[in-house]
Scaffold this active site. Structure first.
Site, PDB file in Angstrom:
ATOM      1  N   ASP A 193      40.344  43.039  24.424  1.00 21.09           N
ATOM      2  CA  ASP A 193      39.356  42.464  23.522  1.00 21.09           C
ATOM      3  C   ASP A 193      38.008  43.100  23.873  1.00 21.09           C
ATOM      4  OD1 ASP A 193      38.285  40.532  21.633  1.00 21.09           O
ATOM      5  OD2 ASP A 193      37.443  39.525  23.380  1.00 21.09           O
ATOM      6  N   ASP A 205      39.254  36.946  27.066  1.00 19.09           N
ATOM      7  CA  ASP A 205      38.517  35.914  27.805  1.00 19.09           C
ATOM      8  C   ASP A 205      38.216  34.658  27.005  1.00 19.09           C
ATOM      9  OD1 ASP A 205      36.605  37.225  26.128  1.00 19.09           O
ATOM     10  OD2 ASP A 205      35.003  36.335  27.354  1.00 19.09           O
ATOM     11  N   ASP A 264      41.360  34.206  22.154  1.00 19.93           N
ATOM     12  CA  ASP A 264      42.300  35.185  22.723  1.00 19.93           C
ATOM     13  C   ASP A 264      43.583  34.538  23.236  1.00 19.93           C
ATOM     14  OD1 ASP A 264      40.586  37.359  22.293  1.00 19.93           O
ATOM     15  OD2 ASP A 264      39.521  36.997  24.170  1.00 19.93           O
TER      16      ASP A 264
END
Length: 640
Positions: free
Chosen positions: A324, A525, A529
């Site tokens: 990400d 994080d 996610d």
């Protein structure tokens, strides 16, 4: 070394001395003048001293219906040796088996210590500040959110919180693996498990104890050993069938040849004893999980929590690394990266107009403009600050903010805001979040807001590739231009932008279908996610600033949010798997060889002892290498 281990060690030393004396005496023919039962009793006494616990366990297991285990095999093999008057070999087998068991206990203790060091981070009490200012020791589990705590020098921070008073260094090494203390002061967050170093701190708790960092870590560590790797499960199943099959083979070897007149019972029983001794699967059953335990322990020392050996095995096979963007590659901290004047206003004047309009907003973009404004005025006191002169400030949803500077209208927002007010401007194609500023109907400038890339992000991705990851992919909800700039700077291979959480899951699922020969690891994080972390072969979460949902969903947690440690855990995992495979191949080769030689009558009882105890000790010592991992290893040459 525990008291039990010390007691066993002392027994072994005493019996080993007696065994050497008896061996010398037998070699000199000292027992030839005595009847057989004298020799039997002389060897039986040290045998019972060293082996009584093995015999006791064997009988208890038999009474519970658990026959085929190492205690039963040692008992039958040594009883068989006594039956054919091989007293020296009987004592030797039990003695060296106990030596092997001691090595095993020591190795497991060393491996467990590297993980249970974490258990020391659990706070025993919290100093709760009462209304009268006195601090009272309280069980951390009884402390609620918003409670004021006093942290004295040398004490552990019991619960996550925010510093309200004081300034000090805190030792975060037990949590993050980072040896350099971190200075904290009023307004900064502190996490439980860290040790206050030199000054008194007062903190306000932001979580309950069970939701705090230290509690989550301990829960992860305690559950790690319950999740076995494919290799561990294979060895468990293998031992379940291997031991009974070899035991039945030993019985057949002891009975059939004498019945067929091929050899006397004494020879067949001796060969059967060799079979039984070698058949003990200790080398495999102990060394394989010990190797994985060592790998998990080595990871924990680096500030990497692996929730089970199955995940260590999976990350070793990772070929695709998916990250990400925000909070993983970038800090998630928005900063003013560029100001482009379009009229006769200076950069400072443009920022003052924008900051004045944004002064009541808590949006991260607005805060970044205000922080930049405050910083340039702090560094240059000669600048005129007109931020506070704006009036009639109004937010236009989805567009931006309008305000007045005297009688003149001020516009601060996106392209839609200026277009809807018929203001001519040059639309920017630069990456980042764009803020346009207009004064009256005059377009005066553009402010570019960008997320900050983490220090060392490019080197971390490079290390991951050198560790064996074939491709690195970035997923982001940001626009493609911004994503491509970040990707180019850090060395990302592929970028998928403007994705919603559901799109990220879909993208990872397609990568799973494409990567049949390798594993897909995802690093994230945020709460958004969590679904992707659960769907990937291996989910890696940020432990310091990551959300609780992400940490819960992940398989591996980086306690200090350093993505540079991804390459470290891959290397640790691959080293662990290499050691485990070495143990399996070595143990099976030696055991099968001695079983074959024993059946043909070429193997001695001493060879059988080596095939059991010697192989187990060597495999255990090899497994302990998995624990040896340092920061120098991580920063040095990458080993596949």
């Amino acid at each position: 070394m525990t008291k039990k281990m010390k007691k066993t060690r002392n027994r072994i030393i005493g019996v080993l001395i007696a065994f050497i004396v008896l061996l010398i005496a037998e070699h000199m023919g000292a027992f030839e003048a005595f009847p057989w039962y004298v020799s039997f009793v002389i060897f039986l006494i040290p045998y019972l001293v060293i082996g009584y616990d093995v015999l006791r366990k064997a009988f208890i297991n038999i009474s519970h219906g658990q026959v085929f285990n190492e205690n039963f095999l040692m008992m039958i093999a040594t009883f068989g040796a006594f039956a054919i008057s091989e007293y020296t070999e009987a004592l030797a087998v039990m003695l060296f088996y106990q030596i092997g068991e001691l090595f095993q206990s020591y190795a497991v203790g060393k491996s467990r210590a590297s993980i249970t060091e974490l258990m020391s981070i659990a706070p025993e009490y919290a100093n709760v500040i009462q209304d009268d200012g006195e601090a009272v020791e309280t069980d951390p589990e009884e402390v609620g959110i918003g409670t004021m705590l006093l942290i004295k020098p040398g004490e552990k921070i019991p619960i996550d919180g925010v510093v309200t008073e004081g300034e000090s260094f805190v030792d975060t090494s037990a949590i993050t693996g980072e040896s350099v203390p971190r200075r904290v002061s009023e307004g900064e967050e502190v996490i439980s498990g860290c040790v206050n170093k030199d000054s008194v701190l007062k903190i306000r708790t932001t979580k309950n104890y069970e939701d705090s960092t230290v509690s989550k870590i301990l829960e992860l560590v305690e559950n790690a050993s319950n999740k076995k790797s494919r290799m561990e499960n294979f060895i468990t199943r293998f031992a379940k069938y291997y031991t009974p099959v070899v035991t039945i083979g030993a019985v057949l070897l002891a009975v059939i040849p004498p019945l067929l007149g091929i050899m006397p019972f004494s020879d067949s029983i001796k060969r059967a004893c060799i079979f039984l001794i070698v058949s003990c699967p200790c080398a495999l059953v102990i060394s394989v999980p010990l190797g994985f335990f060592g790998g998990i322990g080595a990871s924990s020392k680096m500030g990497i929590l692996v929730k089970g050996s199955n995940y260590l095995e999976a990350i070793a096979e990772a070929s695709t690394l998916v990250l990400d963007k925000t909070g993983t590659i970038t800090k998630g901290e928005f900063k003013v990266s560029e100001i482009i004047p379009a009229a006769n206003l200076s950069k400072e004047e443009i920022v003052c107009l924008a900051a004045g309009a944004e002064k009541f907003s808590n949006h991260p973009i607005a805060r970044s403009v205000i922080e930049y404004h405050d910083e340039i005025h702090k560094n240059n006191s000669s600048l005129t600050d007109d931020k506070t002169e704006l009036t009639d400030i109004k937010e236009v949803p989805g567009h931006g903010i309008t305000a007045k500077l005297g009688a003149e209208d001020i516009y601060v927002g996106n392209a839609k805001l200026l277009k809807s007010n018929n203001i001519e401007f040059k639309e920017s194609d630069l990456p980042g979040t764009i803020i346009y500023v207009a004064k009256g109907k005059l377009f005066v400038g553009t402010i570019i807001i960008s997320d900050t890339i983490k220090e060392g992000a490019a080197e971390s991705i490079s290390k991951a590739k050198r560790a064996g990851v074939s491709q690195v992919i970035m997923l982001t909800g940001d626009n493609e231009d911004t994503a491509m700039v970040v990707a180019d700077k850090v060395g990302i291979d592929k970028v998928f932008a403007q994705l919603l959480p559901a799109d990220k899951v879909e993208r990872v699922e397609s990568l799973l279908d494409e990567n049949k020969n390798g594993k897909v690891a995802f690093v994230g994080d945020g709460i958004n996610d969590a679904p992707v972390l659960m769907r990937a072969d291996v989910g890696i979460a940020m432990g310091s600033m990551g959300s609780d949902a992400a940490i819960e969903a992940a398989d591996i947690v980086l306690m200090d949010d350093d993505i540079g440690k991804i390459s470290a855990v891959i290397q640790i995992a691959r080293k662990t798997l290499r050691i485990v495979k070495e143990n399996i191949v070595f143990a099976l080769f030696v055991k099968i060889l001695i079983l074959f030689l024993g059946a043909l009558g070429f193997a001695t009882m001493w060879m059988a002892v080596f095939g059991d105890v010697g192989v187990a000790v060597l495999a255990i010592l090899n497994s302990m290498r998995a624990m040896k991992w340092t920061k120098e290893d991580m920063n040095g040459k990458v080993r596949a």
